[in-house]
Design a protein around this motif. Structure first.
Motif, mmCIF file in Angstrom:
data_model
loop_
_atom_site.group_PDB
_atom_site.id
_atom_site.type_symbol
_atom_site.label_atom_id
_atom_site.label_comp_id
_atom_site.label_asym_id
_atom_site.label_seq_id
_atom_site.Cartn_x
_atom_site.Cartn_y
_atom_site.Cartn_z
ATOM 1 N N TRP A 7 -9.357 45.519 21.917
ATOM 2 C CA TRP A 7 -9.642 46.788 21.245
ATOM 3 C C TRP A 7 -10.358 46.536 19.928
ATOM 4 O O TRP A 7 -10.176 45.484 19.301
ATOM 5 C CB TRP A 7 -8.346 47.543 20.965
ATOM 6 N N THR A 11 -8.879 50.518 15.263
ATOM 7 C CA THR A 11 -8.075 51.206 16.277
ATOM 8 C C THR A 11 -6.880 50.370 16.683
ATOM 9 O O THR A 11 -5.760 50.885 16.829
ATOM 10 C CB THR A 11 -8.940 51.509 17.512
ATOM 11 N N ARG A 12 -7.073 49.081 16.857
ATOM 12 C CA ARG A 12 -5.992 48.198 17.290
ATOM 13 C C ARG A 12 -4.843 48.204 16.299
ATOM 14 O O ARG A 12 -3.679 48.382 16.684
ATOM 15 C CB ARG A 12 -6.522 46.774 17.472
ATOM 16 N N VAL A 15 -3.098 51.819 16.259
ATOM 17 C CA VAL A 15 -2.343 52.178 17.459
ATOM 18 C C VAL A 15 -1.105 51.300 17.613
ATOM 19 O O VAL A 15 -0.015 51.798 17.939
ATOM 20 C CB VAL A 15 -3.240 52.083 18.709
ATOM 21 N N TYR A 73 -1.864 57.794 22.968
ATOM 22 C CA TYR A 73 -3.023 57.777 23.862
ATOM 23 C C TYR A 73 -4.183 58.562 23.265
ATOM 24 O O TYR A 73 -5.333 58.111 23.283
ATOM 25 C CB TYR A 73 -2.654 58.357 25.224
ATOM 26 N N TYR A 76 -5.665 56.511 20.452
ATOM 27 C CA TYR A 76 -6.477 55.405 20.951
ATOM 28 C C TYR A 76 -7.801 55.901 21.529
ATOM 29 O O TYR A 76 -8.873 55.335 21.237
ATOM 30 C CB TYR A 76 -5.714 54.634 22.031
ATOM 31 N N THR A 77 -7.749 56.956 22.335
ATOM 32 C CA THR A 77 -8.950 57.423 23.030
ATOM 33 C C THR A 77 -10.052 57.799 22.064
ATOM 34 O O THR A 77 -11.192 57.319 22.161
ATOM 35 C CB THR A 77 -8.607 58.625 23.926
ATOM 36 N N SER A 80 -10.996 54.750 19.383
ATOM 37 C CA SER A 80 -11.774 53.648 19.962
ATOM 38 C C SER A 80 -13.167 54.109 20.371
ATOM 39 O O SER A 80 -14.151 53.364 20.221
ATOM 40 C CB SER A 80 -11.043 53.050 21.161
#
Length: 254
Positions: A7, A11-12, A15, A73, A76-77, A80
């Motif tokens: 990722w 973001t990594r 999340v 989710y 992340y969506t 990312s």
């Protein structure tokens, strides 16, 4: 772990921190009290220690139950997708500055002014707004409804108003306002007002995200670093390289 390592970096970190902290809180292994945003604790004066970590941890607390999965989710969506593919973030580290700007504005407006304690959903609405500006005519699916992406942040606010009440929706609205303010200061004002980008990426932040070694090559979308002894890797314009091939834009489905 290999999937998580692939990722993009901002973001990594966000999340993973969200999942870990939320699981610990909602499983009652730790209390939520030291992690939510309370202005009195953040700005308390010596001899007490200002609990400034609350400014960040307030963005890492999801809803309970299924909310742990769904909120993480959604985060992340859209995070990312923006970090990897948005044309807004061509400079190394520019996505980091965008996230810092959103969090700062949401903390002030949604946390300090409106008294919000957990601010992650406001951040998701802000990310959804920026995603919708980049992809206004693409379709997204939320549960069983499919509609143009330009309506996505308003759909999220409507769901919040129904499920959590208008007070929750007003706090989440600060995410949309913050994302629009970023868009105005970095795109609308420079493009149509003749001004300059008022939220630039500092050079030291660019250095944080600039890959080490290799040679720089110009691209239409920015710049990436080509290692001297390898095939050209895939890199997004903030300087992150997955090493997993060309990749593709994430879908807009919820």
């Amino acid at each position: 772990m290999e999937v998580v390592q692939s990722w993009p970096p901002v973001t990594r970190v966000l999340v993973v921190a969200t999942v870990v902290l939320s699981v610990l809180i909602h499983s009652h292994m730790i209390s939520a009290q030291p992690w939510v945003f309370y202005a009195d604790y953040v700005f308390q004066m010596p001899p007490k220690i200002p609990e400034i970590w609350r400014v960040l941890s307030a963005f890492c607390i999801t809803g309970s139950g299924l909310g742990i999965i769904l909120d993480a989710y959604f985060l992340y969506t859209y995070s990312s997708t923006l970090e990897l593919h948005s044309p807004r973030f061509r400079e190394h580290g520019s996505y980091f500055v965008y996230m810092a700007f959103l969090m700062g504005m949401i903390t002030f407006s949604g946390g300090y002014l409106l008294g919000g304690a957990a601010l992650m959903k406001a951040l998701v609405v802000g990310l959804a707004y920026t995603f919708s500006q980049d992809n206004p005519d693409s379709n997204v699916t939320m549960f069983i409804l499919t509609f143009p992406a330009k309506y996505l942040p308003y759909a999220l606010l409507a769901i919040s108003a129904v499920s959590g009440g208008y007070s929750s929706a007003f706090i989440e609205l600060t995410g949309l306002v913050s994302a629009h303010l970023y868009d105005f200061l970095t795109r609308i004002w420079p493009t149509f007002g003749g001004g300059r980008n008022l939220v630039p990426t500092p050079s030291f932040v660019q250095n944080w995200f600039r890959p080490r070694g290799g040679t720089a090559e110009a691209r239409s979308y920015g710049q990436f670093i080509r290692p001297s002894s390898q095939e050209p890797p895939t890199a997004n314009t903030s300087g992150w390289n997955s090493g997993r091939g060309p990749g593709r834009r994430l879908g807009g489905e919820y």
